[in-house]
Design an enzyme around this catalytic site. Structure first.
Site, short mmCIF file in Angstrom:
data_model
loop_
_atom_site.label_atom_id
_atom_site.label_comp_id
_atom_site.label_asym_id
_atom_site.label_seq_id
_atom_site.Cartn_x
_atom_site.Cartn_y
_atom_site.Cartn_z
N TYR A 160 0.81 -1.22 0.00
CA TYR A 160 0.00 0.00 0.00
C TYR A 160 0.84 1.27 0.00
O TYR A 160 0.31 2.37 -0.13
CB TYR A 160 -0.94 0.01 1.21
CG TYR A 160 -2.22 -0.75 0.99
CD1 TYR A 160 -2.20 -1.99 0.35
CD2 TYR A 160 -3.43 -0.26 1.41
CE1 TYR A 160 -3.37 -2.70 0.16
CE2 TYR A 160 -4.62 -0.97 1.22
CZ TYR A 160 -4.57 -2.19 0.60
OH TYR A 160 -5.73 -2.89 0.42
N LYS A 237 1.88 -14.08 6.54
CA LYS A 237 2.06 -15.16 5.55
C LYS A 237 3.55 -15.50 5.48
O LYS A 237 4.15 -15.64 4.42
CB LYS A 237 1.51 -14.72 4.19
CG LYS A 237 1.35 -15.84 3.18
CD LYS A 237 0.31 -16.86 3.56
CE LYS A 237 0.16 -17.92 2.46
NZ LYS A 237 -0.68 -19.06 2.92
N ASP A 338 -4.22 -16.82 5.92
CA ASP A 338 -5.38 -17.50 5.34
C ASP A 338 -6.11 -18.34 6.39
O ASP A 338 -7.33 -18.49 6.33
CB ASP A 338 -4.97 -18.36 4.14
CG ASP A 338 -3.72 -19.18 4.38
OD1 ASP A 338 -2.72 -18.59 4.82
OD2 ASP A 338 -3.73 -20.40 4.15
N ASP A 362 -6.44 -5.23 5.63
CA ASP A 362 -7.54 -4.72 4.82
C ASP A 362 -8.56 -5.82 4.58
O ASP A 362 -9.77 -5.64 4.77
CB ASP A 362 -6.99 -4.20 3.49
CG ASP A 362 -7.98 -3.28 2.77
OD1 ASP A 362 -9.09 -3.07 3.28
OD2 ASP A 362 -7.63 -2.77 1.69
#
Length: 473
Positions: A160, A237, A338, A362
């Protein structure tokens, strides 16, 4: 100091010390009405906040509102493409705390995203999104009341940051050539990987500074919660992106076990301590075997590492954290990103504070909001060390603008966050009670009315919902 706005003639500035606000009883707070339905939801929000402050403090405290401009409304006042004028930036910087309605993403020119710009210009590095359920709110989930989390999302780094180059441009091609011909071959772990020549390129920076200041705020918040909710989960992750997302996790654990050593315990540390508590004669190796179920299949070197970890934990913190003392500490653990999407649905009551990087946060914050009733009931805050901006988390919904029908809940609940941040908890609690009771009594706007069972045939207007909240103080 200002070109086209005038501050209130009465009231005082909010200042910051060590990242915390120092709030007078008569603060001046800039507000951005917002585009689209901002014309409806801001007046409702202001009315509710003012009523709560008056009810809670009987005139001893009062907010003096300062109208500033951003988005389409700013262009009307300052000219074409003036979506975020200097007046507004200066006012937010000077007065420390601001609140805003939804803003349009500019099309055809100007800033990519006004929300992102406000965060980056003011270094509002912590995006804070509470997701809790108000009884009676329609939800697609069977047990939405089990989810009560606060998401701390890093706001200024990750993809971002917006450092990217379009496919086919000269700079993109140069960067691909450097990576393919020099940097990737010089890094053995990348093997024979190559970037396709027709790729766009983006940079994903994740810093220790940025990660730890975000996680620091998450741990500090956990320390203010009831003991059962004192858990901070590092979401990442890192199994794939080891030096960015994996580093975020590692830096989080480092912070917890150094700066917050007396207040925190990690999940693996709790296992080691608990094993010894249950069996004081347990050997280091057997403890290691219980901590790592795959221990016996490890290489000798890896087994030694786990044993050294167990021994190090026991030597370092048994006296301060052992014998059950760790149960009174903030628990710091980590989960793969996830997996969290599944677990906030299947095991929601196991989580309290989620500390995440920018993109993951987000996604997760919107998914969590959906469980408890959607973005219409989702507040948000962007907090830095010298400034904070509270905001609606939904879009502008221009087709509903001016109809006095949209749900003002997101901005009102963002006002609750603002009041809590200011230390005005009594006023914040009144609004939460008012919203909860209004929804429980099926006094809701059309978006909630149509989803309720049985359906509410005569929903309230936006302004009527605000009054219903006040009536339930």
């Amino acid at each position: 100091m200002y070109e086209k706005i005038t501050p209130p003639t009465v009231g005082s500035r909010i200042t910051f010390k060590d990242g915390k606000p120092i709030v007078p009883d008569d603060p001046i707070i800039p507000f951005i009405r917002g585009d689209g339905t901002g014309v409806d939801i801001w007046p409702a929000t202001e009315k509710v906040i003012n009523a709560a402050v008056e009810k809670a403090y009987g005139g001893q405290r009062k907010i003096h509102w300062f109208k500033v401009y951003a988005g389409d409304e700013a262009c009307e006042v300052y000219g074409t493409y003036q979506y975020l004028p200097e007046d507004t930036l200066n006012a937010i910087k000077e007065y420390g705390i601001a609140i805003k309605g939804p803003l349009t993403t500019p099309i055809g020119g100007g800033i990519r995203s006004l929300n992102v710009a406000l965060r980056q210009i003011n270094d509002l590095y912590a995006c804070v999104r509470p997701c809790r359920y108000y009884s009676g709110t329609p939800s697609p989930h069977k047990t939405p009341e089990k989810l009560d989390v606060i998401i701390y999302r890093e706001n200024t780094e990750d993809i971002y940051l917006g450092i990217e180059w379009r496919e086919g441009t000269e700079i993109a091609q140069k960067l691909i050539d450097i990576l393919n011909q020099n940097l990737i071959p010089a890094t053995p772990e990348h093997g024979s990987k190559q970037i396709r020549l027709d790729s766009g390129i983006g940079i994903k920076p994740v810093s220790k500074t940025g990660s730890q200041r975000l996680i620091r705020r998450a741990i500090e918040r956990a320390l203010t919660l009831p003991k059962p909710k004192q858990t901070v989960t590092l979401v990442h992750k890192g199994n794939i992106m080891k030096y960015t997302e994996g580093a975020f996790r590692d830096w989080g654990y480092e912070l917890a076990t150094t700066e917050f050593r007396a207040e925190c315990v990690t999940e693996r540390e709790s296992w080691i301590l608990s094993n010894k508590e249950k069996n004081p004669d347990l050997s280091i190796e057997d403890n290691a075997r219980m901590v790592d179920p795959g221990y016996d299949a490890l290489t000798a070197e890896k087994k030694q590492e786990v044993c050294q970890e167990v021994e190090g934990v026991l030597n370092a913190i048994w006296e301060t954290h052992g014998k059950g003392q760790w149960k009174d500490k903030v628990m710091v653990n980590d989960r793969i990103a996830d997996s969290i999407f599944q677990q906030i649905q299947t095991r929601p009551d196991e989580y309290s504070i989620l500390a995440t990087m920018n993109l993951n946060g987000d996604y997760i914050s919107d998914a969590a909001a959906a469980i408890v009733g959607g973005l219409g009931m989702g507040p948000g805050a962007n907090i830095g060390d010298t400034c904070a901006v509270f905001e609606a988390t939904h879009g502008t919904a221009p087709k509903h603008a001016g109809l006095d029908r949209i749900n003002p809940g997101s901005v009102i609940l963002s006002g609750v966050m603002m009041l809590e941040f200011m230390g005005w908890q009594e006023a914040a609690d009144l609004i939460k009670k008012g919203i909860g009771d209004a929804i429980a009594n099926r006094q809701v706007t059309y978006d909630l009315a149509r989803l309720m069972e049985p359906r509410v045939d005569t929903p309230l207007k936006c302004s009527e919902f605000a009054q219903a909240i006040i009536d339930h103080f």
